[in-house]
Design a protein around this motif. Structure first.
Motif, PDB file in Angstrom:
ATOM      1  N   SER A   1       6.007  -4.098   6.044  1.00  0.00           N
ATOM      2  CA  SER A   1       6.398  -4.805   7.061  1.00  0.00           C
ATOM      3  C   SER A   1       5.600  -5.799   7.618  1.00  0.00           C
ATOM      4  O   SER A   1       5.962  -7.107   8.028  1.00  0.00           O
ATOM      5  CB  SER A   1       6.720  -3.933   8.304  1.00  0.00           C
ATOM      6  OG  SER A   1       7.640  -2.861   7.656  1.00  0.00           O
ATOM      7  N   SER A   2       4.370  -5.723   7.880  1.00  0.00           N
ATOM      8  CA  SER A   2       3.621  -6.817   8.397  1.00  0.00           C
ATOM      9  C   SER A   2       3.367  -8.117   7.471  1.00  0.00           C
ATOM     10  O   SER A   2       3.235  -8.965   8.163  1.00  0.00           O
ATOM     11  CB  SER A   2       2.064  -6.089   8.719  1.00  0.00           C
ATOM     12  OG  SER A   2       2.136  -5.033   9.489  1.00  0.00           O
ATOM     13  N   GLY A   3       2.935  -7.716   6.218  1.00  0.00           N
ATOM     14  CA  GLY A   3       3.067  -8.885   5.550  1.00  0.00           C
ATOM     15  C   GLY A   3       4.435  -9.637   5.222  1.00  0.00           C
ATOM     16  O   GLY A   3       4.070 -10.902   5.466  1.00  0.00           O
TER      17      GLY A   3
ATOM     18  N   GLN B   1       0.307  -9.292  -4.257  1.00  0.00           N
ATOM     19  CA  GLN B   1       1.442  -8.289  -4.135  1.00  0.00           C
ATOM     20  C   GLN B   1       1.234  -7.012  -5.234  1.00  0.00           C
ATOM     21  O   GLN B   1       1.056  -7.163  -6.193  1.00  0.00           O
ATOM     22  CB  GLN B   1       2.829  -8.982  -4.565  1.00  0.00           C
ATOM     23  CG  GLN B   1       3.958  -7.838  -4.658  1.00  0.00           C
ATOM     24  CD  GLN B   1       4.944  -8.440  -5.251  1.00  0.00           C
ATOM     25  OE1 GLN B   1       6.103  -8.819  -4.547  1.00  0.00           O
ATOM     26  NE2 GLN B   1       5.041  -8.095  -6.500  1.00  0.00           N
ATOM     27  N   ARG B   2       1.056  -5.945  -4.408  1.00  0.00           N
ATOM     28  CA  ARG B   2       0.985  -4.503  -5.741  1.00  0.00           C
ATOM     29  C   ARG B   2       2.223  -4.107  -5.856  1.00  0.00           C
ATOM     30  O   ARG B   2       2.529  -3.817  -6.992  1.00  0.00           O
ATOM     31  CB  ARG B   2       0.026  -3.846  -4.863  1.00  0.00           C
ATOM     32  CG  ARG B   2      -0.513  -2.508  -6.010  1.00  0.00           C
ATOM     33  CD  ARG B   2      -1.815  -1.822  -5.436  1.00  0.00           C
ATOM     34  NE  ARG B   2      -1.330  -1.095  -4.293  1.00  0.00           N
ATOM     35  CZ  ARG B   2      -2.448  -0.291  -3.612  1.00  0.00           C
ATOM     36  NH1 ARG B   2      -3.594  -0.231  -4.043  1.00  0.00           N
ATOM     37  NH2 ARG B   2      -1.950   0.453  -2.492  1.00  0.00           N
ATOM     38  N   THR B   3       3.030  -3.891  -4.796  1.00  0.00           N
ATOM     39  CA  THR B   3       4.332  -3.398  -5.130  1.00  0.00           C
ATOM     40  C   THR B   3       5.453  -4.116  -4.456  1.00  0.00           C
ATOM     41  O   THR B   3       5.470  -4.409  -3.218  1.00  0.00           O
ATOM     42  CB  THR B   3       4.337  -1.939  -4.175  1.00  0.00           C
ATOM     43  OG1 THR B   3       3.582  -0.978  -4.856  1.00  0.00           O
ATOM     44  CG2 THR B   3       5.959  -1.151  -4.590  1.00  0.00           C
ATOM     45  N   PRO B   4       6.376  -4.620  -5.296  1.00  0.00           N
ATOM     46  CA  PRO B   4       7.289  -5.354  -5.028  1.00  0.00           C
ATOM     47  C   PRO B   4       8.469  -4.597  -3.780  1.00  0.00           C
ATOM     48  O   PRO B   4       8.575  -3.370  -4.139  1.00  0.00           O
ATOM     49  CB  PRO B   4       8.411  -5.930  -6.213  1.00  0.00           C
ATOM     50  CG  PRO B   4       7.405  -5.629  -7.309  1.00  0.00           C
ATOM     51  CD  PRO B   4       6.349  -4.505  -6.733  1.00  0.00           C
TER      52      PRO B   4
ATOM     53  N   THR C   1      12.540   4.674   0.325  1.00  0.00           N
ATOM     54  CA  THR C   1      11.470   5.696   0.200  1.00  0.00           C
ATOM     55  C   THR C   1      10.054   5.168   0.675  1.00  0.00           C
ATOM     56  O   THR C   1       9.313   6.082   0.954  1.00  0.00           O
ATOM     57  CB  THR C   1      11.250   6.583  -1.068  1.00  0.00           C
ATOM     58  OG1 THR C   1      10.903   5.485  -1.943  1.00  0.00           O
ATOM     59  CG2 THR C   1      12.507   7.051  -1.407  1.00  0.00           C
ATOM     60  N   LYS C   2       9.850   4.185   0.761  1.00  0.00           N
ATOM     61  CA  LYS C   2       9.082   3.321   1.594  1.00  0.00           C
ATOM     62  C   LYS C   2       9.775   2.802   2.799  1.00  0.00           C
ATOM     63  O   LYS C   2      11.014   2.630   2.688  1.00  0.00           O
ATOM     64  CB  LYS C   2       8.249   2.064   0.947  1.00  0.00           C
ATOM     65  CG  LYS C   2       7.307   2.542  -0.275  1.00  0.00           C
ATOM     66  CD  LYS C   2       6.812   1.268  -0.686  1.00  0.00           C
ATOM     67  CE  LYS C   2       5.854   1.336  -2.046  1.00  0.00           C
ATOM     68  NZ  LYS C   2       4.366   1.448  -1.743  1.00  0.00           N
ATOM     69  N   ARG C   3       9.165   2.524   4.135  1.00  0.00           N
ATOM     70  CA  ARG C   3       9.792   2.238   5.184  1.00  0.00           C
ATOM     71  C   ARG C   3      10.633   0.972   4.667  1.00  0.00           C
ATOM     72  O   ARG C   3      10.195  -0.365   4.174  1.00  0.00           O
ATOM     73  CB  ARG C   3       8.681   1.746   6.173  1.00  0.00           C
ATOM     74  CG  ARG C   3       9.017   0.991   7.138  1.00  0.00           C
ATOM     75  CD  ARG C   3       9.975   1.763   8.340  1.00  0.00           C
ATOM     76  NE  ARG C   3       9.888   1.522   9.688  1.00  0.00           N
ATOM     77  CZ  ARG C   3      10.514   0.540  10.252  1.00  0.00           C
ATOM     78  NH1 ARG C   3      10.704  -0.569   9.373  1.00  0.00           N
ATOM     79  NH2 ARG C   3      10.141   0.366  11.500  1.00  0.00           N
TER      80      ARG C   3
HETATM   81  O1  N01 Z   1       1.463  -1.416   6.230  1.00  0.00           O
HETATM   82  P1  N01 Z   1       2.132  -0.907   4.828  1.00  0.00           P
HETATM   83  P2  N01 Z   1       2.399  -2.644   6.988  1.00  0.00           P
HETATM   84  N1  N01 Z   1      -4.657  -3.648  -2.891  1.00  0.00           N
HETATM   85  O2  N01 Z   1       1.786   0.191   4.165  1.00  0.00           O
HETATM   86  C1  N01 Z   1      -0.832  -2.928   0.138  1.00  0.00           C
HETATM   87  C2  N01 Z   1       5.236  -0.408  10.934  1.00  0.00           C
HETATM   88  N2  N01 Z   1       5.589  -1.825  11.262  1.00  0.00           N
HETATM   89  O3  N01 Z   1       1.282  -2.704   8.201  1.00  0.00           O
HETATM   90  O4  N01 Z   1       3.045  -0.700  -1.658  1.00  0.00           O
HETATM   91  C3  N01 Z   1      -3.472  -4.345  -2.817  1.00  0.00           C
HETATM   92  O5  N01 Z   1       3.697  -0.748   4.653  1.00  0.00           O
HETATM   93  C4  N01 Z   1       0.559  -2.141  -0.037  1.00  0.00           C
HETATM   94  O6  N01 Z   1       0.912  -2.102  -1.472  1.00  0.00           O
HETATM   95  P3  N01 Z   1       1.543  -0.622  -2.055  1.00  0.00           P
HETATM   96  C5  N01 Z   1       6.292   0.146   9.958  1.00  0.00           C
HETATM   97  O7  N01 Z   1       6.755   1.429  10.217  1.00  0.00           O
HETATM   98  C6  N01 Z   1       6.824  -2.379  11.893  1.00  0.00           C
HETATM   99  O8  N01 Z   1       3.157  -3.650   6.317  1.00  0.00           O
HETATM  100  O9  N01 Z   1       0.643   0.418  -1.579  1.00  0.00           O
HETATM  101  N3  N01 Z   1      -2.487  -4.109  -1.839  1.00  0.00           N
HETATM  102  C7  N01 Z   1       1.586  -2.530   0.750  1.00  0.00           C
HETATM  103  O10 N01 Z   1       2.101  -3.859   0.392  1.00  0.00           O
HETATM  104  C8  N01 Z   1       5.503  -0.021   8.723  1.00  0.00           C
HETATM  105  O11 N01 Z   1       6.049   0.742   7.591  1.00  0.00           O
HETATM  106  C9  N01 Z   1       6.907  -3.569  12.171  1.00  0.00           C
HETATM  107  O12 N01 Z   1       1.553  -0.795  -3.476  1.00  0.00           O
HETATM  108  C10 N01 Z   1      -2.785  -2.984  -1.068  1.00  0.00           C
HETATM  109  C11 N01 Z   1       1.034  -3.108   2.139  1.00  0.00           C
HETATM  110  O13 N01 Z   1      -0.477  -3.443   1.534  1.00  0.00           O
HETATM  111  C12 N01 Z   1       4.227   0.257   9.162  1.00  0.00           C
HETATM  112  O14 N01 Z   1       4.186  -0.274  10.462  1.00  0.00           O
HETATM  113  C13 N01 Z   1       6.020  -4.478  11.606  1.00  0.00           C
HETATM  114  C14 N01 Z   1      -3.815  -2.367  -1.138  1.00  0.00           C
HETATM  115  C15 N01 Z   1       0.782  -2.289   3.140  1.00  0.00           C
HETATM  116  O15 N01 Z   1       2.023  -2.045   3.742  1.00  0.00           O
HETATM  117  C16 N01 Z   1       3.002  -0.442   8.274  1.00  0.00           C
HETATM  118  O16 N01 Z   1       3.386  -1.444   7.945  1.00  0.00           O
HETATM  119  C17 N01 Z   1       4.851  -3.990  11.045  1.00  0.00           C
HETATM  120  C18 N01 Z   1      -4.890  -2.744  -1.985  1.00  0.00           C
HETATM  121  N4  N01 Z   1      -6.036  -2.116  -1.929  1.00  0.00           N
HETATM  122  C19 N01 Z   1       4.435  -2.555  10.991  1.00  0.00           C
HETATM  123  N5  N01 Z   1      -3.701  -1.689   0.128  1.00  0.00           N
HETATM  124  C20 N01 Z   1       8.066  -3.864  12.715  1.00  0.00           C
HETATM  125  O17 N01 Z   1       8.622  -3.390  13.626  1.00  0.00           O
HETATM  126  C21 N01 Z   1      -2.543  -1.666   0.431  1.00  0.00           C
HETATM  127  N6  N01 Z   1      -2.069  -2.657   0.005  1.00  0.00           N
HETATM  128  C22 N01 Z   1       8.939  -4.832  11.952  1.00  0.00           C
END
Ligand code: N01
Length: 540
Positions: free
Chosen positions: A193-195, A213-216, A331-333
Motif C-alpha cells: 500500500s505504501s509503495g 518489485q518482489r511480488t506483483p 490474501t495480501k492486503r
Molecule cells: O507494507 P507491505 P506497506 N526485498 O508489507 C516488499 C497499511 N497501510 O507499508 O510482497 C524486496 O504491504 C514486499 O514484497 P513481498 C495497510 O494495512 C495502509 O506497503 O513481501 N522487497 C512488499 O511489496 C498495509 O497492508 C495504507 O514480496 C521487499 C512491500 O515491501 C500495511 O499498512 C497506506 C523486501 C511491503 O508491503 C503495510 O503496507 C499504507 C525485501 N527485502 C499502509 N521486504 C492506506 O490506508 C519487503 N519487501 C492506503
C-alpha cells in the motif's frame, strides 16, 4: 482511585497508563478521564496522530472512505468536521486528530516525546511498574496498549546499507520536511500500500525512478474525488444510520458483500459486476462476492479480471507480464492506487523485477541486483511492518513470574489472546486492536471505539465491584486462539506469505493473527462475554 503526583518525586501513581496518542490512545484517554480515573498517555512522537503522525510519505492517504474513517462516539464531532474528499490525505487525518485532541482538551494528559520502555506487573501490589525513557517510574493499576498494529517498521537487512552515500528513508518514518526528488535518481523497494501510493507521486518529480518489485500486486483504482457540500451534508444527516450500519457489518463499512458466490453468475454477468466495481473504485471489487477468499475458483475469476486490466493499461507486453500478480487475490492486503499501473508507462520509470534478478546488496552508489547496478541519489524503503505483535514487543512487557510477552508469544507459534483484548498471565493489561481481534481487516477507528468502550465498561465494572484484577483464563484464550486459527485455515489467507501471517519478518512464527468474521459478529461476542459476568476471565 489514586491521585496524580507528578512533582514530588519521579514515582507517579495513576489509575491507568495508556501507550500512544493515535486513534486508540486519544479515545481511551478521553473515556478514562471522563469516568474519573487518573490517567496519562505517553507518546513517542512530538504530536498526536500515531501512524498518521509518522507516515508522511508522498501520496499518503487512507483507503477507507473519509466519512467512515473517523470517530463516531460524538455526533457533535462528526457534524463539526468536514472531510474534503472521498479518501482523506495524511495531513487531513492528522489535522482531524489534532482537532479531536484540542476539542476534548486531551493534550494536558499526554506526555509527548516519551517512549515507554518497560511495564512489569508487580504481583505484590497488583499494579504495573512502568518506566519511560526519560527515567520516570509510574505505578498504574491498568496498563493499556494503544500502540496500533503497524507501528514497528520493517527495514530489511540488506547488506551494504551503511555504505550508501545517498539519502534513504522508510515510508513509516518519513521526515517532516519535504523530500525533494526533482532531478534525482530514486529507487523504491516495495509495492505494498505504501509503495503503490508513493510511486506515482515520486515518479512525477524524479529524473529516474527504479521500482524494485518482489511480488506483483493487485491494485484497484481508488477513484478519489472531492466531496461536494451536498454529499457531505447528506452523510452528516445520515450519521445515525451510517453508524448503525457500520457497527453491524463484517468490515465496519456501511455495506457488506452480497450473499452470493462468484460462481453463481455467468462469465458475462460477473465481468459486468467487476467492471462496475472497478469504475466505482475502492473496495467494491473486494466485496463483489462473498466467497472470493474461501474458494480458489472464485478467487481466480477476480485474479483474471485484474490481470486483464493490467494488460489493457500497460503499453509494453513484457512489462505487463512482469506486473501480473499470481497469489490469491485479497490474501495480501487489497491495495487501492491512483495511476499506479499507468505510472509504469512513463519513460522515467523502470520496473526492476526482483523475482528474476534479486537484490544482491546495496553499495555506496545504489542498489546492485545479481545482474545490474542502479546508481541512486535516494532510496525509499516501502517495506512495511512487523505487524500486530511487533509494536508490543518494542516494550519490555512482563506479567506474572516475570514472564515477558515476547517469550510467551514467541515460543513456537504460540501467540494467544482472549478476544484479542487480554492475554493470560498479564492481569489488567488491555490491548486495543490486539492480535486475534478484527483490527486491520475491519474499519480501524470503528474497531478501536468498540475496544475502548468494552475496556472502559470493564474497568468500571471492576471498580464498582471492588475487584483488583481481571485476567484471561488460559482455557478461554486457548479456545479463542484455536477458533481464530480454524477460521483462518478455512480460507485462502493462510496460503500466502504476507504481513498478516508474519511471513514478512524473518524468524517470526507464522500465524494468522486477525479474527476474520469481522467487527459486527465480534462486537456481539464481546458484549455477551461482558453480560455473562466476564465469562472466560478471572475476576479477583
Ligand atoms: O507494507 P507491505 P506497506 N526485498 O508489507 C516488499 C497499511 N497501510 O507499508 O510482497 C524486496 O504491504 C514486499 O514484497 P513481498 C495497510 O494495512 C495502509 O506497503 O513481501 N522487497 C512488499 O511489496 C498495509 O497492508 C495504507 O514480496 C521487499 C512491500 O515491501 C500495511 O499498512 C497506506 C523486501 C511491503 O508491503 C503495510 O503496507 C499504507 C525485501 N527485502 C499502509 N521486504 C492506506 O490506508 C519487503 N519487501 C492506503
Amino acid at each position: 482511585m489514586t491521585s496524580m503526583n507528578l512533582s514530588i518525586s519521579k514515582k507517579i501513581e495513576l489509575d491507568a497508563v495508556v501507550v500512544g496518542a493515535g486513534f486508540s490512545g486519544l479515545y481511551m484517554l478521553l473515556t478514562l478521564r471522563e469516568a474519573g480515573y487518573s490517567v496519562k498517555a505517553f507518546e513517542k512522537g512530538e504530536g498526536v496522530g500515531g501512524v498518521w503522525y509518522w507516515n508522511r510519505y508522498p501520496g499518503a492517504r487512507c483507503d477507507t472512505e473519509s466519512f467512515s474513517y473517523n470517530y463516531t462516539f460524538s455526533e457533535e464531532l462528526f457534524q463539526e468536521w468536514t472531510w474534503t474528499s472521498r479518501y482523506p490525505e495524511q495531513p487531513e487525518i492528522l489535522a482531524y486528530l489534532n482537532y479531536v485532541a484540542d476539542k476534548f482538551y486531551l493534550r494536558k494528559d499526554i506526555q509527548f516525546n516519551t517512549t515507554i520502555q518497560s511495564a512489569h506487573y508487580n504481583e505484590r501490589t497488583n499494579r504495573w511498574d512502568i518506566q519511560t525513557d526519560s527515567n520516570q517510574h509510574i505505578s498504574a493499576k491498568y496498563f493499556i496498549s494503544g500502540v496500533g498494529c503497524l507501528s514497528a517498521s520493517n527495514l530489511p537487512k540488506i547488506k551494504g546499507l551503511d555504505d550508501f552515500k545517498g539519502k534513504w528513508y522508510h515510508t513509516g518514518h518519513w521526515p517532516h520536511e519535504k523530500v525533494h526528488f526533482k532531478g534525482k535518481k530514486v529507487g523504491i523497494i516495495g509495492t505494498g500500500s505504501s509503495g503503490v501510493q508513493s510511486i506515482p507521486e515520486i515518479a512525477k518529480e524524479a529524473e529516474r525512478l527504479f521500482v524494485f518489485q518482489r511480488t506483483p500486486q493487485y491494485v484497484a483504482p481508488a477513484n478519489n474525488y472531492p466531496y461536494t457540500n451536498d454529499e457531505m451534508n447528506r452523510l452528516k444527516t445520515n450519521f445515525h444510520l451510517l453508524k448503525q450500519q457500520m457497527k453491524s457489518t463484517m468490515f465496519g463499512m456501511p455495506n457488506d458483500a452480497p450473499n452470493k458466490s462468484a460462481l453463481d453468475d455467468s462469465d458475462e454477468e460477473r465481468q459486468k459486476i467487476y467492471e462496475e466495481a472497478w469504475k466505482k473504485g475502492g473496495f467494491y471489487l473486494a466485496t463483489s462476492y462473498n466467497d472470493l477468499l474461501v474458494n480458489e475458483k472464485s478467487n481466480e475469476t477476480i485474479a483474471q479480471f485484474f490481470r486483464g486490466k493490467i494488460k489493457e493499461i500497460i503499453n509494453n507486453p513484457d512489462l505487463a507480464n512482469a506486473l501480473q500478480p499470481n497469489y490469491y487475490y485479497g490474501t495480501k492486503r487489497p491495495i487501492l492506487g491512483t495511476n499506479f499501473y499507468e505510472t509504469f508507462n512513463r519513460s522515467n520509470v523502470e520496473l526492476v523485477n526482483l523475482k528474476e534478478t534479486p537484490i544482491k546488496e546495496i553499495y555506496d552508489q545504489g542498489v546492485r541486483t545479481i545482474k545490474e547496478e542502479y546508481d541512486l541519489d535516494i532510496l525509499v524503503f516501502a517495506t512495511g511492518y512487523d505487524g500486530m505483535t511487533g509494536p508490543l514487543f518494542k516494550i519490555d512487557i512482563r506479567g506474572r513470574d516475570g514472564l515477558s510477552l515476547k517469550d510467551k508469544w514467541d515460543e513456537g507459534a504460540s501467540t494467544r489472546t482472549y478476544l484479542g483484548l487480554m492475554t493470560a498471565g498479564f492481569p489488567n493489561f488491555f490491548m486495543i486492536t490486539g492480535p486475534e481481534s478484527p483490527s486491520v481487516l475491519s474499519n480501524m477507528p470503528l474497531c478501536i471505539e468498540q475496544h475502548v468502550d468494552w475496556i472502559i465498561d470493564c474497568i468500571n465494572y471492576l471498580e464498582e465491584n471492588s475487584f483488583d484484577v481481571i485476567e484471561a483464563k488460559r482455557e478461554a484464550e486457548d479456545r479463542w486462539s484455536q477458533h481464530c486459527r480454524e477460521i483462518a485455515e478455512s480460507t485462502l489467507y493462510t496460503k500466502t506469505d504476507s504481513w498478516y501471517t508474519g511471513a514478512n519478518i524473518k524468524g517470526k512464527p507464522r500465524r494468522f493473527l486477525i479474527y476474520l468474521p469481522g467487527i459486527g459478529p465480534y462486537r456481539k461476542i464481546c458484549n455477551d462475554v461482558a453480560n455473562n459476568d466476564y465469562e472466560g476471565f478471572h475476576l479477583l
